[in-house]
Design a protein around this motif. Structure first.
Motif, PDB file in Angstrom:
ATOM      1  N   LEU A   4       1.111  -1.137   0.161  1.00 42.39           N
ATOM      2  CA  LEU A   4       0.144  -0.027   0.139  1.00 42.39           C
ATOM      3  C   LEU A   4       1.067   1.033   0.129  1.00 42.39           C
ATOM      4  N   VAL A   5       0.754   2.213  -0.838  1.00 43.78           N
ATOM      5  CA  VAL A   5       2.017   3.271  -0.734  1.00 43.78           C
ATOM      6  C   VAL A   5       0.665   4.121  -0.684  1.00 43.78           C
ATOM      7  N   SER A   6       0.951   5.886   0.287  1.00 43.20           N
ATOM      8  CA  SER A   6       0.286   6.713   0.480  1.00 43.20           C
ATOM      9  C   SER A   6       1.349   7.958   0.537  1.00 43.20           C
ATOM     10  N   ASN A   7       1.039   9.133   0.990  1.00 43.03           N
ATOM     11  CA  ASN A   7       1.730  10.286   1.125  1.00 43.03           C
ATOM     12  C   ASN A   7       1.563  11.402   1.161  1.00 43.03           C
ATOM     13  N   ASP A   8       1.481  12.895   2.133  1.00 43.87           N
ATOM     14  CA  ASP A   8       1.328  13.970   2.391  1.00 43.87           C
ATOM     15  C   ASP A   8       1.085  14.859   0.883  1.00 43.87           C
ATOM     16  N   ASP A   9       2.403  14.632   0.145  1.00 45.49           N
ATOM     17  CA  ASP A   9       1.732  15.440  -0.710  1.00 45.49           C
ATOM     18  C   ASP A   9       0.759  15.848  -1.899  1.00 45.49           C
ATOM     19  N   ILE A  16       4.909  10.815  -5.320  1.00 44.36           N
ATOM     20  CA  ILE A  16       4.606   8.866  -5.142  1.00 44.36           C
ATOM     21  C   ILE A  16       4.599   8.406  -6.719  1.00 44.36           C
ATOM     22  N   GLU A  17       3.928   9.137  -7.667  1.00 42.87           N
ATOM     23  CA  GLU A  17       3.765   8.727  -8.481  1.00 42.87           C
ATOM     24  C   GLU A  17       5.780   7.822  -9.515  1.00 42.87           C
ATOM     25  N   ALA A  18       7.063   8.847  -8.861  1.00 41.94           N
ATOM     26  CA  ALA A  18       8.527   7.940  -9.407  1.00 41.94           C
ATOM     27  C   ALA A  18       8.020   7.182  -7.697  1.00 41.94           C
ATOM     28  N   LEU A  19       7.898   7.428  -6.892  1.00 40.24           N
ATOM     29  CA  LEU A  19       7.809   5.540  -6.328  1.00 40.24           C
ATOM     30  C   LEU A  19       6.701   4.482  -6.685  1.00 40.24           C
ATOM     31  N   VAL A  20       5.639   4.712  -7.099  1.00 40.52           N
ATOM     32  CA  VAL A  20       4.899   3.614  -7.513  1.00 40.52           C
ATOM     33  C   VAL A  20       5.502   3.213  -8.929  1.00 40.52           C
ATOM     34  N   PHE A 122       9.569   7.520   2.956  1.00 45.09           N
ATOM     35  CA  PHE A 122      10.656   8.238   2.357  1.00 45.09           C
ATOM     36  C   PHE A 122      11.062   9.454   2.117  1.00 45.09           C
ATOM     37  N   SER A 123      11.548  10.174   1.989  1.00 46.15           N
ATOM     38  CA  SER A 123      11.158  11.610   1.954  1.00 46.15           C
ATOM     39  C   SER A 123      12.597  12.233   1.226  1.00 46.15           C
ATOM     40  N   LEU A 124      12.300  13.019   0.118  1.00 42.34           N
ATOM     41  CA  LEU A 124      14.078  13.055  -0.263  1.00 42.34           C
ATOM     42  C   LEU A 124      14.222  14.738  -0.169  1.00 42.34           C
ATOM     43  N   VAL A 125      15.828  15.237   0.650  1.00 38.22           N
ATOM     44  CA  VAL A 125      16.189  16.051   1.024  1.00 38.22           C
ATOM     45  C   VAL A 125      16.423  17.110  -0.206  1.00 38.22           C
ATOM     46  N   SER A 126      15.296  17.633  -0.774  1.00 28.66           N
ATOM     47  CA  SER A 126      15.118  18.386  -1.081  1.00 28.66           C
ATOM     48  C   SER A 126      13.716  19.108  -2.166  1.00 28.66           C
ATOM     49  N   LYS A 127      13.502  19.979  -2.105  1.00 30.40           N
ATOM     50  CA  LYS A 127      12.097  20.840  -2.645  1.00 30.40           C
ATOM     51  C   LYS A 127      12.096  20.839  -3.550  1.00 30.40           C
ATOM     52  N   ALA A 128      12.766  20.628  -4.561  1.00 26.26           N
ATOM     53  CA  ALA A 128      12.758  21.409  -6.436  1.00 26.26           C
ATOM     54  C   ALA A 128      12.644  19.777  -6.640  1.00 26.26           C
ATOM     55  N   TRP A 129      12.645  18.993  -5.989  1.00 30.54           N
ATOM     56  CA  TRP A 129      12.524  17.257  -6.763  1.00 30.54           C
ATOM     57  C   TRP A 129      13.440  16.867  -8.264  1.00 30.54           C
ATOM     58  N   SER A 130      14.504  17.817  -7.220  1.00 26.85           N
ATOM     59  CA  SER A 130      15.855  17.039  -8.481  1.00 26.85           C
ATOM     60  C   SER A 130      16.034  16.367  -8.018  1.00 26.85           C
ATOM     61  N   ASN A 131      16.556  15.446  -8.282  1.00 30.10           N
ATOM     62  CA  ASN A 131      17.312  13.578  -8.047  1.00 30.10           C
ATOM     63  C   ASN A 131      16.098  12.957  -7.629  1.00 30.10           C
ATOM     64  N   LEU A 132      15.094  13.037  -8.061  1.00 33.11           N
ATOM     65  CA  LEU A 132      14.084  12.178  -7.358  1.00 33.11           C
ATOM     66  C   LEU A 132      14.031  11.194  -8.205  1.00 33.11           C
ATOM     67  N   ASP A 133      13.986  10.962  -9.761  1.00 31.70           N
ATOM     68  CA  ASP A 133      14.509   8.706 -10.073  1.00 31.70           C
ATOM     69  C   ASP A 133      16.052   8.224  -8.681  1.00 31.70           C
ATOM     70  N   GLN A 137      14.744   5.409  -7.130  1.00 33.35           N
ATOM     71  CA  GLN A 137      15.833   3.764  -6.870  1.00 33.35           C
ATOM     72  C   GLN A 137      16.259   3.433  -5.456  1.00 33.35           C
ATOM     73  N   TYR A 138      16.714   4.175  -4.620  1.00 32.75           N
ATOM     74  CA  TYR A 138      17.085   3.647  -3.703  1.00 32.75           C
ATOM     75  C   TYR A 138      15.869   3.265  -2.500  1.00 32.75           C
ATOM     76  N   ALA A 139      14.622   3.888  -2.788  1.00 32.46           N
ATOM     77  CA  ALA A 139      12.862   3.264  -2.822  1.00 32.46           C
ATOM     78  C   ALA A 139      12.975   1.934  -3.264  1.00 32.46           C
ATOM     79  N   ARG A 140      13.424   1.760  -3.670  1.00 28.46           N
ATOM     80  CA  ARG A 140      13.094   0.258  -4.846  1.00 28.46           C
ATOM     81  C   ARG A 140      14.554  -0.433  -3.761  1.00 28.46           C
ATOM     82  N   SER A 141      14.865  -0.190  -3.708  1.00 29.38           N
ATOM     83  CA  SER A 141      16.057  -1.055  -3.217  1.00 29.38           C
ATOM     84  C   SER A 141      15.524  -1.359  -2.065  1.00 29.38           C
ATOM     85  N   MET A 142      16.062  -0.806  -0.478  1.00 29.13           N
ATOM     86  CA  MET A 142      15.318  -0.948   0.673  1.00 29.13           C
ATOM     87  C   MET A 142      13.796  -1.852   0.675  1.00 29.13           C
ATOM     88  N   VAL A 143      13.123  -1.726  -0.419  1.00 27.83           N
ATOM     89  CA  VAL A 143      11.765  -2.234  -0.915  1.00 27.83           C
ATOM     90  C   VAL A 143      12.256  -3.854  -0.496  1.00 27.83           C
TER      91      VAL A 143
END
Lengths: 248, 248, 248, 248
Positions: A4-9, A16-20, A122-133, A137-143
């Protein structure tokens, strides 16, 4: 496997699109996420009205409520089978130190944990969505790692990912939450009709960013993984309080 | 002495009026409370709009935001001097076990604690405001005790008061938070236009109400006092997670 | 006689208290008003959630909805008998010219009119509640007059009262609505996180304040009374549009 | 040519996507629409907070406010040049008779009209989005007709389109607004904590659906076009009220 995937944004956020997208071939994915952005929502639940649950053209389910509402409603009514894992994010900005308490991203995962399901925020330390991909990938590895080598015992992980291209992080570290200085002052502003109103001020700078904290890890280019607990009891203080209440 | 009072039921609730009335001669009292009820708000902060701050005829200040907003704005801008104590409540209903995480009453006190100020949340185990006067007297005793004999170290207390006349409680006990079973299923209902919408279901029954818990104390007629912490790190799990992330 | 009173500033506003106080001995008074301020609400109805209806210690009923919600719910469910008159206000500020369309004060009265009940909206041309007592006396005179000498036919009156002590107005005039220039530009401001957001700009200055308008009357110290209609059909244009759609 | 498109169902609704698609080659299109559904919003403006304005991946601009907010902000700040036409819709469901007063779809168009720009609101008499493509084609024909043969004078048109395949409607008729019976009673429901709350009841059935009304036209398979006015003055009643206020 069912995640199950959720978020707060909100369900339309790039995170969330990138995560899914990144998790799609690891398991069956159900998405139940807020209709609009709920940053700062903490664990708030909507008790004063019923929640509408709708389906977007891309198959995501969205709810006109908070991150906790989304996971709560998914687990107590929407999903026909219990997920094996709950994943929240990828958040637009860090959730470290005391911020964790206010985070809707962490709250969505926390709701799953309270229902006994392993959960990762999972949180990305960037407000600009830079390096979201890269973050995806890190999220994917951990999952993938959790699905193959599940952590023993209850699991609620708060993961922060540096704003760096894939391969340029230094590795992954288990951390504790750091601490921040108190927030900065409110920011007064004036309405067109002349009333003074107040924005909540920005978070304070890191106060405890010593070795072992999430702040420390991120400053050095590591992904941090902090295991969380939700029992708020300050066990070490119970006896002291026992003596203190004695005369009452 | 200067006490800041807030709550989550809103500035017009009987609970906050009774509390202010009971504390009036112990210290200077400032009230900053939400304009309307925010039960279930948890630690949510309003980041998407500025907050209006207004004065009611009775001198209470109210804010069109959450309990955390109220205390945050009071401490970072409204009050001209730092309070010695923050008191939240008296809440209409218990805040025990896992409910603590969702409670706006506890969140208002938590916000003060994060700014380094001793903070106490009071909840009355009754939805009908019965025995509110008794609850206010218990709150008064505890606040007076703290002012005279301040607890050493950081203080965040979660106090639940049984629905009993003054003098009929069994005493005061220091406790840990109990646990609840997961919430009950969502409650579907239909809008007039035919859409199915969902109420969040009621809390689960107590799961861990063993000796030493807040549930146990209240069931036996005691006032419970649980010291809380807000650092969510699960310290005991950090090493385990350190090994788990090793291959990543 | 039975009068339903509502407003758009919320049930705790000085304007509604003064109005109820002034009318108290003319009829039985029921108050159903919004929980919080809803200026600018127009005729909006809340269709996405059910409305909570609660009683304040002073006997006023309040609803967590819009002015139109309040009157709608009162007439379709709360009141055990139909009111003879609906009175809305006293509003904090003028409702003249095009503003009438956006006014929640006028909308509360409009809702009554749509149910076939004579309805009057009162607004005081002052943001400081100065001369509120005088305004309440004017409102009282007009309500008493309507109760004794009811206007024939459907009645929806929009009354604006100058910010003058009782006895210093020039009299009462029947008027038409004036017109305003378009609103002033949006007012950009910046959130603490750096996003530009926009306040709706102030209303434009009067464009048509010629003799016979509400603007004209108020500028000269008169109370203005404008009879309103809610059928938005531009009857004079129907034939023209009939010819225009002919080729379609 | 430049057309501003808005709606009240939100920027992700199928109705606005179909409308924009249908108009795309007639003019430059700017979309400024609400972030979420605001059915029933009437002409409400958001005055208590600033509005966030964001861009969706498909180029639509969305605002966290009402339909009126969207058009207001577009015209007073966002657009770099004045549109030649404002189009609202296609709404999910009819806006006929008294409903027009509550409609956010009509309100978006009304806001344009108040700024002196010809404006048209389109509604499809279907809740299921059936025959949406046909409705979009009718909208396109009418917009193209207006661009080539602009109606003389101020223009605010309320267009309702039957739920029929393209080519199966009977034609287009200029109409007046019909009338409805008062709404049906509130629908009480109970919250999980036992409080009774109230849904606004459904609209009443048509009361005046005589020849010449929008109801009459739609019942017979015609597209109805009703020219609207926003000056709420009941001109025919001003003299009568003049005599009535005389003793005051």
């Amino acid at each position: 496997m069912h995640i199950l995937v959720s978020n707060d944004d909100g369900y339309t956020a790039p995170g969330i699109e990138a995560l899914v997208h990144a998790l799609r071939d690891l398991a069956e994915i159900s998405v139940v996420a807020p209709e609009v952005n709920h940053s700062g929502a903490s664990n708030s639940l909507t008790l004063s009205r019923p929640l509408a649950v709708r389906k977007a053209p891309n198959g995501f389910t969205y709810v006109n409520g908070t991150p906790s509402d989304c996971v709560h409603v998914a687990l107590t009514g929407l999903l026909d089978r219990r997920p094996d894992l709950i994943v929240s994010g990828i958040n637009n900005g860090a959730n470290m130190g005391d911020d964790t308490l206010y985070s809707g991203t962490v709250a969505a995962a926390a709701e799953g944990y309270l229902f006994g399901i392993p959960s990762i925020a999972f949180s990305l330390v960037s407000k600009a969505w830079s390096n979201l991909d890269a973050a995806a990938q890190y999220a994917r590895s951990m999952v993938a790692h959790q699905l193959k080598n599940p952590i023993a015992g209850p699991v609620l992980l708060n993961v922060n990912i540096p704003d760096l291209p894939f391969g340029e992080t230094k590795g992954v570290q288990a951390t504790r939450l750091g601490k921040r200085h108190p927030s900065q002052p409110v920011i007064p502003t004036s309405t067109p009709s002349g009333e003074t109103v107040y924005w909540i001020g920005p978070s304070g700078a890191a106060n405890d960013d010593s070795e072992g904290t999430d702040f420390y890890a991120l400053q050095r280019g590591y992904v941090s993984v902090t295991p969380l607990r939700l029992d708020l009891t300050q066990q070490a203080q119970v006896d002291q309080i026992g003596r203190w209440v004695n005369p009452l």
